[in-house]
Write a protein that holds these residues in place. Structure first.
Motif, PDB file in Angstrom:
ATOM      1  N   ASN A  74     169.783 -13.532  85.965  1.00  0.00           N
ATOM      2  CA  ASN A  74     171.119 -13.976  85.536  1.00  0.00           C
ATOM      3  C   ASN A  74     171.148 -15.358  84.882  1.00  0.00           C
ATOM      4  N   VAL A  75     170.065 -15.714  84.189  1.00  0.00           N
ATOM      5  CA  VAL A  75     170.033 -16.946  83.406  1.00  0.00           C
ATOM      6  C   VAL A  75     170.346 -16.598  81.958  1.00  0.00           C
ATOM      7  N   ASN A  76     171.334 -17.257  81.378  1.00  0.00           N
ATOM      8  CA  ASN A  76     171.717 -16.990  79.991  1.00  0.00           C
ATOM      9  C   ASN A  76     170.615 -17.476  79.033  1.00  0.00           C
ATOM     10  N   ILE A  77     170.251 -16.646  78.072  1.00  0.00           N
ATOM     11  CA  ILE A  77     169.153 -16.993  77.148  1.00  0.00           C
ATOM     12  C   ILE A  77     169.623 -17.106  75.707  1.00  0.00           C
ATOM     13  N   SER A  78     170.932 -17.209  75.489  1.00  0.00           N
ATOM     14  CA  SER A  78     171.441 -17.228  74.117  1.00  0.00           C
ATOM     15  C   SER A  78     170.995 -18.476  73.354  1.00  0.00           C
ATOM     16  N   ASN A  79     170.566 -19.513  74.047  1.00  0.00           N
ATOM     17  CA  ASN A  79     170.092 -20.738  73.386  1.00  0.00           C
ATOM     18  C   ASN A  79     168.583 -20.901  73.434  1.00  0.00           C
ATOM     19  N   VAL A  80     167.885 -19.809  73.750  1.00  0.00           N
ATOM     20  CA  VAL A  80     166.428 -19.816  73.691  1.00  0.00           C
ATOM     21  C   VAL A  80     165.990 -19.537  72.253  1.00  0.00           C
ATOM     22  N   VAL A  81     165.128 -20.396  71.713  1.00  0.00           N
ATOM     23  CA  VAL A  81     164.596 -20.216  70.361  1.00  0.00           C
ATOM     24  C   VAL A  81     163.380 -19.303  70.438  1.00  0.00           C
ATOM     25  N   ARG A  82     163.337 -18.277  69.590  1.00  0.00           N
ATOM     26  CA  ARG A  82     162.201 -17.352  69.577  1.00  0.00           C
ATOM     27  C   ARG A  82     161.312 -17.674  68.384  1.00  0.00           C
TER      28      ARG A  82
END
Length: 332
Positions: A74-82
């Motif tokens: 349940n950690v939001n990953i929308s700001n993780v850069v791929r």
């Protein structure tokens, strides 16, 4: 409670030989994912807070494993850069009895080391958030990660977030002299520090009696709370912990501490991160009750040693049950 915490750091793949074997003798490994900031965010998610992770993760199957680890917790990953090709890897040789644990890093070319401040929109990330967490590990990885870590702390402070910094000094990543400079750069933005006398005396050159050193540090950098644990190591398989909190009130240093807990160890890694997450949860719940915060932190820390992997994933109900010293008998 609808508090939201932003964390910046590196997630890695962890490889651990089965059955407490030595690395040189192992043919079978358990795979986990973790990293200090990752583990703290997962602790906070497990306790019921909103969490948002800022990092760089390669767009390949190993990176996908890390992404799934975050999302299932349940950690939001929308700001993780791929981007990038390599996810950091580390090996944990689990100690047992009189043999200590050992960690070997393979993270020199990991994707996060090439992060750029232009990869992320700090204003957008911090909008609606309550706190920012990071650690000295993020400062140690590269010049770029260090710059981003400090830039985000500065922006978070400007936007009114609570900034929480864990010294997390790792001698295998950098020297004391290298760390000194970066710690001095980030500390003006911190509201809460997770660290101890070693960190203060070593990185800020503050001398004197222990209580006076802590008081000087808190007042000089306007730190609201300093928290840490004290670990007693009987063997690699059995330790004891208690928690401490320090703050200055009416010009006097206040010191709080929890009871001490002795416990057996299933998995040593991530205990300190669970403590940090528990303390942050407690402070976000009641900023004026640091004693309750360190009690929750120590409970998370002890309970983390009772599960495999890097992160504490038990519930707030489990923490409350532990603090109430309820029966450890099987629940049927």
């Amino acid at each position: 409670m609808n508090k939201k915490i932003i964390g910046f750091g590196e997630i890695m793949m962890r490889l651990t030989p089965s059955n407490h074997s030595l690395i040189k003798d192992s043919e079978l490994y358990h795979v986990y994912y973790g990293g200090s900031e990752t583990n703290v965010l997962i602790t906070l998610s497990s306790l019921g807070l909103q969490t948002d992770y800022v990092s760089v993760i390669p767009e390949n199957s190993i990176g996908e494993g890390a992404i799934r680890h975050l999302t299932k917790n349940n950690v939001n990953i929308s700001n993780v850069v791929r981007k990038g090709d390599h996810l950091g890897i580390y090996f944990v040789e689990e100690g047992f009895g009189e043999r200590p644990s050992n960690v070997i890093y393979n993270r020199d070319n990991s994707a996060i080391r090439d992060i750029d401040i232009n990869d992320i929109n700090a204003e957008k990330i911090f909008s609606g958030a309550d706190a920012y967490f990071t650690s000295g590990i993020s400062l140690a990885l590269s010049t770029k990660t260090s710059d981003v870590t400090i830039d985000l702390a500065k922006k978070a402070k400007e936007m009114g977030l609570t900034v929480i910094f864990d010294f997390n000094y790792r001698s295998k990543l950098w020297s004391i002299e290298e760390a000194k400079s970066k710690f001095k750069d980030i500390i003006p933005y911190a509201d809460v520090c997770i660290g101890n006398l070693f960190d203060i005396k070593t990185f800020f050159d503050i001398d004197g009696e222990d209580d006076e050193v802590i008081k000087t540090f808190l007042e000089k950098f306007n730190i609201k709370y300093l928290v840490h644990t004290k670990r007693t190591v009987f063997t690699s398989s059995r330790n004891a912990l208690k928690g401490f909190a320090y703050f200055v009130e009416n010009g006097k240093l206040q010191k709080l501490e929890t009871k001490e807990y002795s416990f057996d160890i299933l998995d040593r890694v991530g205990g300190g991160d669970a403590f940090a997450g528990g303390v942050i949860y407690g402070l976000m719940t009641d900023w004026n009750n640091p004693l309750e915060a360190i009690k929750i932190g120590v409970a998370c820390d002890v309970l983390k040693h009772c599960e495999h992997g890097d992160a504490f994933t038990q519930s707030l109900a489990d923490v409350k049950s532990f603090l109430l010293e309820q029966s450890k008998d099987i629940k049927r």
